[in-house]
Design a protein around this motif. Structure first.
Motif, short mmCIF file in Angstrom:
data_model
loop_
_atom_site.label_atom_id
_atom_site.label_comp_id
_atom_site.label_asym_id
_atom_site.label_seq_id
_atom_site.Cartn_x
_atom_site.Cartn_y
_atom_site.Cartn_z
N GLU A 126 -3.40 5.26 -1.74
CA GLU A 126 -4.33 6.14 -1.03
C GLU A 126 -3.71 7.52 -0.91
OE1 GLU A 126 -5.28 4.41 2.79
OE2 GLU A 126 -6.05 2.57 1.87
N TYR A 127 -4.50 8.55 -1.20
CA TYR A 127 -4.08 9.93 -0.99
C TYR A 127 -4.68 10.41 0.32
CZ TYR A 127 -2.72 10.03 -5.92
OH TYR A 127 -2.13 9.78 -7.13
N THR A 128 -3.89 11.15 1.11
CA THR A 128 -4.42 11.64 2.38
C THR A 128 -3.87 13.01 2.71
OG1 THR A 128 -4.68 11.18 4.74
CG2 THR A 128 -2.59 10.51 3.75
N SER A 129 -4.71 13.80 3.41
CA SER A 129 -4.24 15.08 3.94
C SER A 129 -4.10 15.00 5.45
CB SER A 129 -5.22 16.20 3.55
OG SER A 129 -6.52 15.89 4.03
N ASP A 130 -4.16 13.78 6.00
CA ASP A 130 -4.01 13.60 7.45
C ASP A 130 -2.61 14.02 7.90
OD1 ASP A 130 -6.54 12.60 7.60
OD2 ASP A 130 -5.95 10.51 7.93
N ALA A 131 -2.53 14.45 9.15
CA ALA A 131 -1.23 14.75 9.77
C ALA A 131 -0.49 13.44 10.04
CB ALA A 131 -1.46 15.52 11.06
N ILE A 187 5.62 0.96 9.33
CA ILE A 187 5.47 1.87 8.18
C ILE A 187 6.86 2.18 7.64
CG2 ILE A 187 4.83 4.22 7.48
CD1 ILE A 187 2.74 4.22 9.70
N ALA A 188 7.01 2.07 6.33
CA ALA A 188 8.24 2.51 5.69
C ALA A 188 8.02 3.95 5.23
CB ALA A 188 8.56 1.63 4.49
N LEU A 189 8.83 4.84 5.77
CA LEU A 189 8.70 6.26 5.44
C LEU A 189 9.70 6.57 4.33
CD1 LEU A 189 7.09 8.64 6.61
CD2 LEU A 189 9.11 9.17 8.00
N ALA A 190 9.16 6.86 3.13
CA ALA A 190 10.02 6.90 1.94
C ALA A 190 10.31 8.31 1.43
CB ALA A 190 9.38 6.07 0.84
N GLY A 191 10.05 9.34 2.25
CA GLY A 191 10.45 10.69 1.86
C GLY A 191 9.36 11.46 1.14
N GLY A 192 9.69 12.63 0.60
CA GLY A 192 11.01 13.21 0.59
C GLY A 192 11.35 14.00 1.84
N ALA A 193 12.14 15.04 1.64
CA ALA A 193 12.67 15.80 2.76
C ALA A 193 11.56 16.36 3.65
CB ALA A 193 13.53 16.93 2.21
N LYS A 194 10.50 16.83 3.03
CA LYS A 194 9.42 17.45 3.80
C LYS A 194 8.76 16.41 4.71
CE LYS A 194 6.28 21.17 3.53
NZ LYS A 194 5.04 20.69 4.12
N GLU A 250 -1.73 6.35 13.37
CA GLU A 250 -2.86 5.74 14.10
C GLU A 250 -3.75 4.94 13.16
OE1 GLU A 250 -5.28 8.38 16.46
OE2 GLU A 250 -3.47 9.22 17.35
N ASN A 251 -4.07 5.53 12.02
CA ASN A 251 -4.95 4.87 11.06
C ASN A 251 -4.36 3.56 10.58
OD1 ASN A 251 -5.43 4.55 7.87
ND2 ASN A 251 -7.32 5.21 8.88
N LEU A 252 -3.07 3.57 10.22
CA LEU A 252 -2.46 2.35 9.69
C LEU A 252 -2.30 1.29 10.78
CD1 LEU A 252 0.15 4.01 7.29
CD2 LEU A 252 -1.90 2.72 6.62
N LEU A 278 0.85 -1.19 0.00
CA LEU A 278 0.00 0.00 0.00
C LEU A 278 0.89 1.24 0.00
CD1 LEU A 278 -2.67 1.56 0.37
CD2 LEU A 278 -2.41 1.22 2.85
N THR A 279 0.66 2.14 -0.95
CA THR A 279 1.37 3.41 -0.98
C THR A 279 0.41 4.51 -0.51
OG1 THR A 279 2.76 2.72 -2.84
CG2 THR A 279 2.59 5.09 -2.43
N VAL A 280 0.81 5.20 0.56
CA VAL A 280 0.01 6.31 1.08
C VAL A 280 0.73 7.60 0.68
CG1 VAL A 280 -0.89 7.45 3.14
CG2 VAL A 280 -0.85 4.94 3.01
N VAL A 281 0.03 8.44 -0.08
CA VAL A 281 0.62 9.68 -0.58
C VAL A 281 0.06 10.86 0.19
CG1 VAL A 281 0.93 11.17 -2.61
CG2 VAL A 281 0.86 8.68 -2.89
N MET A 282 0.95 11.61 0.85
CA MET A 282 0.51 12.79 1.59
C MET A 282 0.40 13.98 0.64
SD MET A 282 2.72 12.39 5.09
CE MET A 282 2.02 13.85 5.89
N THR A 283 -0.76 14.66 0.69
CA THR A 283 -0.99 15.83 -0.14
C THR A 283 -2.07 16.68 0.50
OG1 THR A 283 -1.80 16.61 -2.29
CG2 THR A 283 -2.59 14.45 -1.59
N SER A 284 -1.99 17.98 0.29
CA SER A 284 -3.06 18.85 0.80
C SER A 284 -4.30 18.74 -0.07
CB SER A 284 -2.56 20.31 0.84
OG SER A 284 -2.13 20.69 -0.45
N ARG A 285 -4.18 18.07 -1.21
CA ARG A 285 -5.32 17.91 -2.13
C ARG A 285 -5.57 16.42 -2.42
NH1 ARG A 285 -4.41 20.88 -7.37
NH2 ARG A 285 -6.49 20.04 -7.67
#
Ligand code: NAP
Length: 167
Positions: free
Chosen positions: A82-87, A103-110, A93-95, A63-70
């Motif tokens: 899955e796209y998410t705007s969650d903090a 969870i493998a945290l794959a970046g980037g810098a932000k 918590e959700n995962l 599963l790839t979770v993509v963080m985005t404000s949109r």
């Protein structure tokens, strides 16, 4: 629930020479193999929208979770993307509530910076590639000093070194 930051770094500590650069352009096959092995072990990868765009597709079998404000920007694919705007805390918590053990945290810098600042990273895997960039994208900005304990060092092939730390 373990959160493991996974990054390839140049020998002078950068994760990219230029913003938007694809990691595959400078990292080794051994690093790719390690990334696949580790992310398959956890089953879920969290990354920022910009990093996802450098890859361009979800990772097979994880599963790839993509963080985005949109989050409506892209189409969710059940169990795969899955796209998410969650903090960061809410994502963890959700995962965890869905039964993922890590969870493998794959970046980037932000994304690295946000999870580090939130105190959510348990382990750090750095694969050091034999290249100097001189300038580029640092692992994370504005995190302050964080002391780590070295758990393991391993050669991945002839030229790539894996450093495994606990935070
Ligand atoms: N060497 C390595 O191992 C490695 C690994 C990964 C990436 N990289 C490199 O890192 C570079 C990309 O890093 P980056 O820092 O520019 O971008 P990034 O972390 O991949 O993505 C940043 C984006 O993530 C979203 N985001 C971040 N925090 C969020 C939050 N709290 N809530 C919602 N969305 C959030 C935002 O997307 P929106 O703009 O859509 O809102 C933001 O623009 C690339 O050059 C890539 O090659 C290297």
């Amino acid at each position: 629930m373990k959160v493991a930051l996974i990054a390839a770094v140049s020998a002078d500590g950068y994760i990219a020479q230029t913003p938007g650069q694809r990691s595959m352009d400078w990292t080794s096959r051994e690093d790719a193999a390690f990334f696949i092995e580790k992310t398959r072990e956890f089953g879920v990868v969290v990354m920022g929208r910009k990093t996802f765009e450098t890859i361009g597709r979800p990772l097979a079998g994880r599963l790839t979770v993509v963080m985005t404000s949109r989050p409506d920007h892209g189409r969710n694919i059940h169990g795969l993307l899955e796209y998410t705007s969650d903090a960061p805390g809410a994502i963890v918590e959700n995962l965890a509530s869905r039964g993922f053990g890590g969870i493998a945290l794959a970046g980037g810098a932000k994304i690295y910076g946000e999870f580090l600042r939130a105190g959510l990273v348990d382990e750090v895997y750095l694969t050091v590639e034999p290249v100097l960039f001189g300038e580029g994208v640092r692992l994370a900005d504005g995190i302050g000093r964080m002391d780590m304990a070295l758990i393991e060092t391993r050669m991945l092939g002839a030229s790539t070194v894996l450093l495994h730390y606990r935070l």
